[in-house]
Design an enzyme around this catalytic site. Structure first.
Site, short mmCIF file in Angstrom:
data_model
loop_
_atom_site.label_atom_id
_atom_site.label_comp_id
_atom_site.label_asym_id
_atom_site.label_seq_id
_atom_site.Cartn_x
_atom_site.Cartn_y
_atom_site.Cartn_z
N TYR A 1 39.49 31.92 48.38
CA TYR A 1 39.79 31.88 46.94
C TYR A 1 38.91 30.85 46.24
O TYR A 1 38.21 31.17 45.28
CB TYR A 1 41.27 31.54 46.74
CG TYR A 1 41.72 31.64 45.30
CD1 TYR A 1 41.88 32.88 44.69
CD2 TYR A 1 41.97 30.49 44.56
CE1 TYR A 1 42.29 32.97 43.36
CE2 TYR A 1 42.39 30.57 43.23
CZ TYR A 1 42.55 31.82 42.64
OH TYR A 1 42.95 31.90 41.33
N ASP A 2 38.92 29.61 46.76
CA ASP A 2 38.21 28.51 46.09
C ASP A 2 36.71 28.78 46.00
O ASP A 2 36.10 28.67 44.94
CB ASP A 2 38.43 27.19 46.83
CG ASP A 2 39.89 26.79 46.94
OD1 ASP A 2 40.77 27.62 46.60
OD2 ASP A 2 40.17 25.66 47.38
#
Ligand code: UDP
Ligand code: UDP
Length: 260
Positions: free
Chosen positions: A91-92
């Site tokens: 995600y990041d």
């Protein structure tokens, strides 16, 4: 139209809001490869679409670009502290790469981009199984089930009510082409997870006990947006307090659970 953003899309548009991607850790970690593809291939396809149609394009970026931050509160100028190979990285790093793509498309093709870094947001119409903390605590409290605090519950988050966030999106989209962001959109009110659990218990009148579960790997210890830029450039700031927003969200879940 139902469409998977990781595949090309040929339509005629003048504004694009790229919000595609699961945002709850349990959901984005379920199929992490697909999560990275959604952010990276999705950004490429939507930027390609915007380039061809000359559309203005909004990117839903995230406070997760700051990772487990060593600067507090987090201004847009902070580069973050992100683990590139952990369970949150899909995600990041996916969202970080999407930001890179947005700014490179702007530099290479002069596109009109708008990048918002969204901090924890909640409100009515969240899914009861969303898995994030606000909906978990509310559903647990309403059902009289134990409220699950991960770790010791002293980690903090800053929660923004959905209507405030959407107002920020619209103000950002209305900015002139020379304003690209990234701009933080979030509520600077910062609370520990223990304080959040107590608020939810107080508003619901629940007698659910608090139980501790293991802290997820790489769980950020603290998070609070510095919203100076949003205040000064967009004339935006959140107006819904956590108590008011929780009351509305609890009323929503109460109706939803009663209907079931
Ligand atoms: N693309 C799309 N819709 C469009 C235009 C492009 O989905 O209307 C996709 C296209 O499949 C391409 C990507 O967006 O892979 C990037 O487009 P761009 O024009 O930047 O790259 P190129 O086509 O030159 O590789
Ligand atoms: N959390 C918790 N209990 C839950 C779900 C989450 O204590 O049932 C904690 C989680 O460990 C994190 C915070 O609440 O510290 C916010 O988690 P969430 O998944 O909502 O979003 P994040 O900001 O971590 O992406």
């Amino acid at each position: 139209m139902r469409h998977d953003v990781t595949f090309p899309l040929y339509v005629e548009v003048d504004e694009i809001y790229n919000l595609a991607c699961p945002a709850s850790p349990v959901h984005y970690q379920f199929d992490p490869v697909q999560t990275t593809k959604t952010s990276v291939h999705g950004a490429i396809n939507m930027l390609g679409l915007a380039k061809r149609t000359r559309a203005k394009i909004f990117q839903a970026s995230t406070s997760e670009v700051y990772g487990d931050p060593e600067v507090h509160p987090q201004p847009e100028s902070y580069w973050g502290k992100v683990n590139p190979i952990g369970p949150r990285s899909c995600y990041d790093e996916g969202k970080r790469c999407a930001e890179t793509l947005f700014f490179d498309y702007r530099r290479q093709h002069g596109m009109n981009i708008k990048v918002a870094r969204i901090f924890n947001t909640y409100g009515p119409r969240m899914h009861p199984n969303d898995g994030r903390v606000v909906s978990n605590f509310i559903v647990q409290a309403l059902k009289g089930e134990p409220i699950t605090l991960f770790g010791d519950g002293t980690q903090t988050r800053s929660f923004c009510y959905v209507d405030d966030l959407i107002d920020g999106f619209l103000k950002l989209m209305d900015m002139p082409a020379d304003f690209t962001g990234p701009v933080n959109l979030g509520n600077p009110g910062e609370f520990t997870m223990i304080a959040l659990a107590q608020k939810v218990k107080a508003i619901t009148g629940s007698s659910s006990p608090l139980v501790h579960k293991p802290l997820p790997v790489d769980d950020p210890k603290q998070r609070q947006p510095d919203i100076t830029l949003a205040r000064e450039a967009l004339g935006w700031q959140p107006i819904v307090s956590l108590d008011e927003g929780l009351t509305k969200t609890i009323a929503y879940f109460d109706r939803l659970l009663a209907a079931k």
